[in-house]
Design an enzyme around this catalytic site. Structure first.
Site, PDB file in Angstrom:
ATOM      1  N   HIS A  61      28.158  33.020-103.490  1.00 36.13           N
ATOM      2  CA  HIS A  61      27.212  32.523-102.485  1.00 36.13           C
ATOM      3  C   HIS A  61      26.308  33.653-101.999  1.00 36.13           C
ATOM      4  CE1 HIS A  61      29.006  33.992 -98.626  1.00 36.13           C
ATOM      5  NE2 HIS A  61      30.163  33.853 -99.227  1.00 36.13           N
ATOM      6  N   ASP A 174      29.865  40.279 -98.056  1.00 37.48           N
ATOM      7  CA  ASP A 174      30.259  38.870 -98.170  1.00 37.48           C
ATOM      8  C   ASP A 174      28.986  38.032 -98.109  1.00 37.48           C
ATOM      9  OD1 ASP A 174      31.399  36.347 -97.966  1.00 37.48           O
ATOM     10  OD2 ASP A 174      32.058  36.605 -95.900  1.00 37.48           O
ATOM     11  N   GLU A 204      26.930  28.604 -97.856  1.00 38.90           N
ATOM     12  CA  GLU A 204      28.390  28.586 -97.982  1.00 38.90           C
ATOM     13  C   GLU A 204      29.049  28.783 -96.636  1.00 38.90           C
ATOM     14  OE1 GLU A 204      32.438  30.497 -98.630  1.00 38.90           O
ATOM     15  OE2 GLU A 204      30.665  31.197 -97.532  1.00 38.90           O
ATOM     16  N   GLU A 205      28.465  29.654 -95.804  1.00 44.70           N
ATOM     17  CA  GLU A 205      29.083  30.024 -94.536  1.00 44.70           C
ATOM     18  C   GLU A 205      29.034  28.909 -93.496  1.00 44.70           C
ATOM     19  OE1 GLU A 205      30.836  32.497 -94.245  1.00 44.70           O
ATOM     20  OE2 GLU A 205      30.127  34.148 -95.488  1.00 44.70           O
ATOM     21  N   ASP A 227      34.048  35.750-104.647  1.00 44.22           N
ATOM     22  CA  ASP A 227      33.776  35.858-103.220  1.00 44.22           C
ATOM     23  C   ASP A 227      34.525  37.078-102.682  1.00 44.22           C
ATOM     24  OD1 ASP A 227      33.007  35.263-100.559  1.00 44.22           O
ATOM     25  OD2 ASP A 227      33.278  33.112-100.856  1.00 44.22           O
ATOM     26  N   HIS A 315      32.614  39.453 -91.763  1.00 48.74           N
ATOM     27  CA  HIS A 315      31.838  38.760 -90.732  1.00 48.74           C
ATOM     28  C   HIS A 315      31.544  39.689 -89.554  1.00 48.74           C
ATOM     29  CE1 HIS A 315      32.584  34.333 -92.054  1.00 48.74           C
ATOM     30  NE2 HIS A 315      32.389  35.141 -93.088  1.00 48.74           N
TER      31      HIS A 315
END
Length: 353
Positions: A61, A174, A204-205, A227, A315
């Site tokens: 992603h 990420d 995706e998130e 990922d 994140h």
């Protein structure tokens, strides 16, 4: 690892729903390598090479967690919402970059200074509602003159560093690391017995949305998702729940809340890793999901397996991966793609007999 490619991807803006810069980088990288480049209805990038044999998709992603401007105050401060999952303490007082229609504007996520907080307030995490973005403007009119508007997307300030020969630190690893690896694998694969797709999905998130749309658009026969996953090798982690370590190999995801790998495909890749003496870790994730959670069920379903690069500080404004883990996974998947064919596909997809 093509470090320059990874750095380009990391330094670009790509909050979920605003992935245009990533699409452009990938297009330039693969336009002369692919037989065809298309986009699904949501904007996921799809490159194809070959036209016979089983359709094999490798997927990463391209979006990152970020923010969106939701209000501009009369005195020039921006209120924002998170896009994707954030922990409040990892946001506060970090620099950000706003992507406007006319360019990019720097800012900082601010809050009340500690001098103005009581001891009780200092002991509590700052709530998201108490934060704001300061771009140096002193009025709503000045904000507008700088090109910033409600609805603009925001990402952490771009950063990239090679801390050691093995450790890479940067924004949005990420999953720009997955996008970079998908791109490298696509370039190197010369197997004329498969139709290979390199896919960089959007959104995706915020719910695996691009995975669902692209899976329907391609309808691949098998899918390999790349990922990232939480590395638990820093102080404070429960090593049973978070067993992954940087430098100990890529991780094969055994389970997440929307995905279980296809068992024959999983075992074939484990056997290949063992025969090549490539290290492999294993992980589960009950509170998150990868694009495998859509590729495994859309359009009738297909064999899917997800690999994850162990990653510290997910994140957040910066995260960290191991070059050795990246290169090991590249070696394993190079071999798998080079030897996949109709006969092997029939064996993996056979449920009876």
């Amino acid at each position: 690892m093509e470090t320059n490619l990874l750095k380009q991807l990391v330094m670009a803006s790509g909050t979920s729903g605003d992935e245009q810069e990533i699409r452009e980088i990938l297009y330039k990288e693969l336009v002369n390598e692919a037989d065809e480049i298309t986009f699904d209805g949501l904007g996921s990038f799809i490159a194809r090479k070959g036209s016979k044999g089983p359709k094999v998709a490798i997927i990463g992603h391209m979006d990152e967690v970020g923010f969106i401007v939701k209000h501009v105050s009369e005195d020039g401060f921006l209120s924002f919402d998170t896009v994707g999952s954030w922990w409040n303490q990892s946001m506060l007082n970090h620099r950000v970059e706003i992507r406007t229609r006319s360019g990019k504007v720097a800012g900082i996520i601010g809050s009340i200074a500690p001098h103005a907080l009581s001891d009780a307030d200092k002991a509590r995490p700052m709530s998201h509602d108490a934060m704001f973005i300061d771009i140096g403007a002193d009025s709503a009119e000045m904000v507008a003159s700088m090109g910033v508007a409600v609805g603009d997307f925001v990402c952490p300030e771009p950063n990239f560093a090679e801390l050691t020969p093995d450790r890479i630190l940067g924004k949005a690893l990420d999953n720009r690391a997955g996008c970079a690896l998908v791109t490298e694998l696509f370039k190197r694969c010369e197997n004329e017995e498969i139709t290979l797709y390199a896919v960089a999905t959007v959104q995706e998130e915020v719910g695996l949305r691009g995975a669902q749309a692209s899976a329907e658009a391609i309808a691949p026969d098998i899918a390999i998702v790349i990922d990232t996953m939480v590395a638990g090798d820093t102080p404070g982690f429960d090593r049973v729940k978070f067993p992954l370590k940087l430098g100990s190999g890529a991780a094969l995801a055994l389970f997440d809340k929307r995905y279980i790998p296809h068992q024959k495909l999983k075992q074939d890749l484990i056997d290949t890793a063992q025969s090549m003496e490539e290290p492999l870790q294993f992980c589960t994730m009950k509170t998150g999901a990868t694009d495998g959670g859509r590729y495994n069920v859309m359009g009738g379903g297909r064999p899917v397996v997800a690999f994850c690069l162990p990653t510290r500080y997910l994140h957040a404004n910066s995260s960290m991966i191991s070059r050795a883990d990246y290169d090991s996974l590249a070696t394993l998947l190079d071999q798998f793609l080079a030897t996949y064919n109709t006969e092997k596909h029939a064996m993996i997809c056979r449920y009876i007999g």
